[in-house]
Write an enzyme that holds these catalytic residues in place. Sequence first.
Site, PDB file in Angstrom:
ATOM      1  N   MET A   1       0.846  -1.192   0.000  1.00  9.07           N
ATOM      2  CA  MET A   1       0.000   0.000   0.000  1.00  9.07           C
ATOM      3  C   MET A   1       0.880   1.239   0.000  1.00  9.07           C
ATOM      4  SD  MET A   1      -2.738  -1.379   2.739  1.00  9.07           S
ATOM      5  CE  MET A   1      -3.799   0.019   2.894  1.00  9.07           C
ATOM      6  N   ALA A   2       0.678   2.069  -1.041  1.00 10.30           N
ATOM      7  CA  ALA A   2       1.480   3.280  -1.171  1.00 10.30           C
ATOM      8  C   ALA A   2       1.276   4.164   0.051  1.00 10.30           C
ATOM      9  CB  ALA A   2       1.064   4.014  -2.436  1.00 10.30           C
ATOM     10  N   GLN A  54       6.228  -4.633  -5.416  1.00 11.61           N
ATOM     11  CA  GLN A  54       5.162  -4.398  -6.393  1.00 11.61           C
ATOM     12  C   GLN A  54       5.566  -3.337  -7.406  1.00 11.61           C
ATOM     13  OE1 GLN A  54       1.282  -2.300  -5.694  1.00 11.61           O
ATOM     14  NE2 GLN A  54       0.468  -4.350  -5.994  1.00 11.61           N
ATOM     15  N   CYS A  84      -4.846  -0.759  -8.531  1.00 12.12           N
ATOM     16  CA  CYS A  84      -4.935   0.593  -7.986  1.00 12.12           C
ATOM     17  C   CYS A  84      -5.827   1.476  -8.855  1.00 12.12           C
ATOM     18  CB  CYS A  84      -3.546   1.206  -7.894  1.00 12.12           C
ATOM     19  SG  CYS A  84      -3.628   2.833  -7.159  1.00 12.12           S
ATOM     20  N   LYS A 123      -1.895  -8.520  -8.670  1.00 14.84           N
ATOM     21  CA  LYS A 123      -3.001  -8.000  -7.844  1.00 14.84           C
ATOM     22  C   LYS A 123      -4.005  -7.347  -8.782  1.00 14.84           C
ATOM     23  CE  LYS A 123      -5.004  -5.734  -4.282  1.00 14.84           C
ATOM     24  NZ  LYS A 123      -4.522  -4.427  -3.970  1.00 14.84           N
ATOM     25  N   ASN A 184      -9.173 -10.410  -0.942  1.00 15.37           N
ATOM     26  CA  ASN A 184      -8.900  -9.112  -0.293  1.00 15.37           C
ATOM     27  C   ASN A 184     -10.117  -8.197  -0.359  1.00 15.37           C
ATOM     28  OD1 ASN A 184      -7.570  -6.133  -1.506  1.00 15.37           O
ATOM     29  ND2 ASN A 184      -7.207  -6.728   0.604  1.00 15.37           N
ATOM     30  N   GLY A 185     -10.216  -7.359   0.652  1.00 12.92           N
ATOM     31  CA  GLY A 185     -11.246  -6.324   0.678  1.00 12.92           C
ATOM     32  C   GLY A 185     -12.084  -6.406   1.929  1.00 12.92           C
ATOM     33  N   GLY A 208      -5.519  -5.057   4.338  1.00  8.61           N
ATOM     34  CA  GLY A 208      -4.897  -3.763   4.077  1.00  8.61           C
ATOM     35  C   GLY A 208      -5.172  -2.784   5.195  1.00  8.61           C
TER      36      GLY A 208
HETATM   37  C1  LIG Z   1      -3.698   4.256   1.154  1.00  8.26           C
HETATM   38  C2  LIG Z   1      -3.812   3.033   0.280  1.00  8.26           C
HETATM   39  C3  LIG Z   1      -2.787   2.732  -0.596  1.00  8.26           C
HETATM   40  C4  LIG Z   1      -2.877   1.602  -1.410  1.00  8.26           C
HETATM   41  N1  LIG Z   1      -1.846   1.317  -2.257  1.00  8.26           N
HETATM   42  C5  LIG Z   1      -1.884   0.185  -2.986  1.00  8.26           C
HETATM   43  C6  LIG Z   1      -0.778  -0.189  -3.794  1.00  8.26           C
HETATM   44  O1  LIG Z   1       0.239   0.509  -3.885  1.00  8.26           O
HETATM   45  N2  LIG Z   1      -0.879  -1.353  -4.480  1.00  8.26           N
HETATM   46  C7  LIG Z   1      -1.981  -2.171  -4.399  1.00  8.26           C
HETATM   47  O2  LIG Z   1      -1.989  -3.231  -5.016  1.00  8.26           O
HETATM   48  N3  LIG Z   1      -3.036  -1.829  -3.655  1.00  8.26           N
HETATM   49  C8  LIG Z   1      -2.996  -0.678  -2.940  1.00  8.26           C
HETATM   50  N4  LIG Z   1      -4.074  -0.361  -2.159  1.00  8.26           N
HETATM   51  C9  LIG Z   1      -5.247  -1.255  -2.110  1.00  8.26           C
HETATM   52  C10 LIG Z   1      -5.105  -2.277  -0.985  1.00  8.26           C
HETATM   53  O3  LIG Z   1      -4.015  -3.124  -1.234  1.00  8.26           O
HETATM   54  C11 LIG Z   1      -6.359  -3.142  -0.848  1.00  8.26           C
HETATM   55  O4  LIG Z   1      -6.576  -3.821  -2.052  1.00  8.26           O
HETATM   56  C12 LIG Z   1      -7.600  -2.333  -0.522  1.00  8.26           C
HETATM   57  O5  LIG Z   1      -7.345  -1.349   0.450  1.00  8.26           O
HETATM   58  C13 LIG Z   1      -8.735  -3.250  -0.011  1.00  8.26           C
HETATM   59  O6  LIG Z   1      -8.306  -3.988   1.081  1.00  8.26           O
HETATM   60  P1  LIG Z   1      -8.665  -3.571   2.609  1.00  8.26           P
HETATM   61  O7  LIG Z   1     -10.147  -3.404   2.682  1.00  8.26           O
HETATM   62  O8  LIG Z   1      -8.140  -4.700   3.438  1.00  8.26           O
HETATM   63  O9  LIG Z   1      -7.961  -2.281   2.859  1.00  8.26           O
HETATM   64  C14 LIG Z   1      -4.021   0.776  -1.358  1.00  8.26           C
HETATM   65  C15 LIG Z   1      -5.060   1.102  -0.474  1.00  8.26           C
HETATM   66  C16 LIG Z   1      -4.974   2.215   0.342  1.00  8.26           C
HETATM   67  C17 LIG Z   1      -6.114   2.529   1.270  1.00  8.26           C
END
Ligand SMILES: Cc1cc2nc3c(=O)[nH]c(=O)nc-3n(C[C@H](O)[C@H](O)[C@H](O)COP(=O)(O)O)c2cc1C
Length: 312
Positions: A1-2, A54, A84, A123, A184-185, A208
């Site tokens: 996650m960025a 990634q 993303c 992903k 995921n999600g 995440g």
């Molecule tokens: C701040 C933020 C940054 C994220 N950056 C990335 C990323 O760089 N690469 C990626 O595959 N997903 C990224 N995601 C998505 C998460 O990996 C994940 O798929 C999404 O948040 C849903 O999962 P969660 O409900 O457990 O958070 C990001 C999500 C957030 C909120």
Amino acid sequence: MAGVTDRPFRRLCLQMGAGLVVSEMVTSDVRLWNTRKSRLRLEHSGEPEPRSVQIAGGDPEMMAEAARRNAEMGAQIIDINMGCPAKKVCNKAAGSALMKDEALVKDILTAVVGAVDIPVTLKIRTGWSPDQRNGVTIARIAEDCGIQALAVHGRTRSCMYRGEAEYDTIAEICSALSIPVIANGDITSPEKAKQVLDHTGAQAVMVGRAAQGRPWIFQEIAHYLEHGTYLPSPSLETICNILLDHLQELHSFYGDVMGPRIARKHVGWYLQTTDGATAFRKQFNQLETPAAQIAGIREYFTHLIEGKEFAA
Ligand SMILES: Cc1cc2nc3c(=O)[nH]c(=O)nc-3n(C[C@H](O)[C@H](O)[C@H](O)COP(=O)(O)O)c2cc1C
């Protein structure tokens, strides 16, 4: 996650029971790697294994080159971002925007898998939009191209982060593939992790946002899946120690100026539900040095542990 899964946070999540962690995404445009931000994202010294990096981009050759360079720099898994939805990524036809163009997906995956001799994972989201939920097609392409594991976020690109994640498409993807699928999600608790695994047939779940400020969620989930019982919630003393270690890692990784700035958002996450946090955070966000932050957190938790109000 960025902006979240930097090296200090990845280490902590692994210590707290995560099975695999992935770096913040790195652009496939290697000309942009010379910024401080990219250099820190590409830095893996002392990092526990396996190191998954990634990459994000929309050009097969550039993605292949980025994968090769990351493998040379210590990546042990290359993960490709097609999940993303951010405009910054999507406008350049990268991230989940790629899911619209199945031929390009195939070209990118073939190029990256052919470029490195380490595993490549992918992903994705469940599709481009609710009426173009082509996640199963993309998943099949991924398997055919030699992708070794697939993480699926149960939303489409157009859903951004709105609404609830849906797991039916993930279940369909799981039945269509023989490679491991990671669901995921919106997984925010041990029970939810179990429900999603049971519903989808996925081999793993990915957490995440729920890990932000709560990295111990991984051991809570792992324990529940293995034993069917709950681990007790961590005590305030334990949380304080985890947070202090986390801060120290952030300070030493980012340095005395950037470290305290980056620490603020993490502290905000840890203190989302603790008493008197709003007043404390206001004061904490004024602190500029590592030592002041450490002392501030110690003082705040001492108050909490003694059951006293925090007076700003
Ligand atoms: C701040 C933020 C940054 C994220 N950056 C990335 C990323 O760089 N690469 C990626 O595959 N997903 C990224 N995601 C998505 C998460 O990996 C994940 O798929 C999404 O948040 C849903 O999962 P969660 O409900 O457990 O958070 C990001 C999500 C957030 C909120």
